[in-house]
Design an enzyme around this catalytic site. Sequence first.
Site, short mmCIF file in Angstrom:
data_model
loop_
_atom_site.label_atom_id
_atom_site.label_comp_id
_atom_site.label_asym_id
_atom_site.label_seq_id
_atom_site.Cartn_x
_atom_site.Cartn_y
_atom_site.Cartn_z
N CYS A 287 3.37 -0.24 2.45
CA CYS A 287 3.69 -1.62 2.80
C CYS A 287 4.61 -2.29 1.79
O CYS A 287 5.52 -3.03 2.17
CB CYS A 287 2.41 -2.42 3.00
N HIS B 225 -2.21 -6.15 1.03
CA HIS B 225 -1.11 -5.87 1.97
C HIS B 225 0.10 -6.69 1.55
O HIS B 225 -0.04 -7.80 1.03
CB HIS B 225 -1.52 -6.22 3.40
N ASP C 200 6.64 -8.83 9.03
CA ASP C 200 5.98 -7.63 8.52
C ASP C 200 6.68 -6.39 9.06
O ASP C 200 6.69 -6.14 10.26
CB ASP C 200 4.50 -7.63 8.94
#
Length: 618
Positions: A273, A332, A355
């Site tokens: 991520c 995250h 994202d």
Amino acid sequence: MGQGLSIKNCDLKITMNNTNHHTEEISTERLIVRRGQPFTITVSFSAPIHNYLRQLKRTSLIVQTGSHPSKADGIQIEFPISSLGDKKQWSTAVEEQDPCFWIISVNTPANAPIGQYALLLHASKSHRLLGNFTLLFNPWCQDDEVFLANEAQRQEYILNQEGIIYWGTENAVLAQPWDFSQLEEDIVDICFMLLDVGERHQRDKDHTQRKNPIYICRTVAAMLNCDEFRGILTEYGTGQHANGTPPSKWLGSSPILQQWVASHFKPVRYGQCWVFAAVMCSVLRCLGIPTRVVTGFTWAHNTNSNLSVDEYYDEDGTLLPQDKSARVWTFHVWNECWMARADLPPGYNGWQALDATCQEKSKGSLQEKEVLDKAYRKIQKLETTSISSETQFSFIPTALEEPVNLFIHLQSKSSLTLGQDVPLSIDVFNHSGGEKATQLVVGAQALHYNGVPITQLWKEEFHFTLKSNEANSLQVFVPYSQYRRELGENHLLRLTAVLKDEDSFYVYFAQEEISICDPPLAIEFPENMVQYQPSTVKISLLNPLFEPLEKCVVVVAGRGLIYRQRKYRLGSVQPESSRELQIPLTPIQAGPRRLTARLTCLQLQNLKSYKTIDVAAA
């Protein structure tokens, strides 16, 4: 050319224009400008022009972008040269005229598609290429959708090439350096290649869409992962993967983007991520969209749209890989980008969440967004009134009517240095009116950052009897020898304690997550560093382990300090001893300069350090 107009050359005034448009760090040899802001060129003629007004009326400029530009598609625009240009659309005006040259101001509209343009002069029936330029979004322009009023924020979220990405746990936030490299000259070309490839895969040939920052953000996000088509990065799964670079080894975005181009657009291995978010940040900043990297801790990832995540444990407190889609991630990382949102109701302008990590397609609605927005504000209010940063979990997985007779509290240090035993403090209380026979199981489990368990590392069991209103405190340690081999790339441990009432068989549970930190890698600069003067930087490593660090390799990088990355082989570092590395360098740029070092060996894979020095101008 037409009668009386013969072009000798065109000076694009690159140095002046790029400085005015905040792109001088990208290039001093090609014209790169921002939309909504004029730029100036000088057109020189081979022969003097005496009939200025008559010639001006039959002369115009043409700008075009895309592989097959046409007026019908809106990516080829012709506009006359006048004495007063319209600043709301493509226009041009003569600022100064002489028989031998014209100084012309070219204005680009604040909603023009970004891209790589050709600039042509049309006189009579002839066309002459004056030059090429690149057009970017403009957060300095009030009419641009990405306008950002704060200059300090523009410097940070557009022009700053060096940043920090946060990770770890909510109680032990760690920082790692990242080189965004968005102003390196080849990156701007790679960014437009990325858009071209993405649009080909989506079969979208409408270049006018590139005027919309929302469209650009979504196209870049789709290109970053490989779930839809041949993207930039392959996600690093929970297993070990060969033939690639582990996510923790990357120091910046430039090598990833360059490798993607060099491999003819094959996905680069591997990213997680924070890598997806960092590369996304580089691309959007390069294109002119203010962007930042954001980290959230104890982050629920859910695909069932019910705002809850179920975790399953066995009777000894071991987290089971039951539901791989819905998990609580330790952390995250994603992006936020700044823009106006005319497509949404009032109040949604500003920072937008984005994202790029590979995950399920969103099925949410605006109504769901409004509900989540209210929940987020409520959580923020609760956070501001909280007086404790400790996270505790306890439950009774049976009838809620059963009184809570036992209470358990688990505590450990939020972060420890590799090589240390992990101390655990467990407090157990009996609040019932009678004696309780209990069983306590304490365990440690290695964890991926996305909540997926790796393996059970250690477990210990205790039996004791508690009298009414009696407390029992235990101090236990997870030995380093038990977690050293399978700690996982992110060095995360989940500690659990399960207390069983042996009379009623009720179970009480507590857990905590901690980070295991690598030993420090020290960087020492000389007291003064001067541009173009040779210097030496010292990097030292202290091995805190009772075993040698084997096959040690140090990689260093620093824009303006050294050229590209350098690799040094240190060999072995003996137990509880230190090793120094002398690095000669000659800084070529003045101002604040950061040096980043990364050490890898058989025992360590993610040891990074960084330090900044102010280099004096020569």
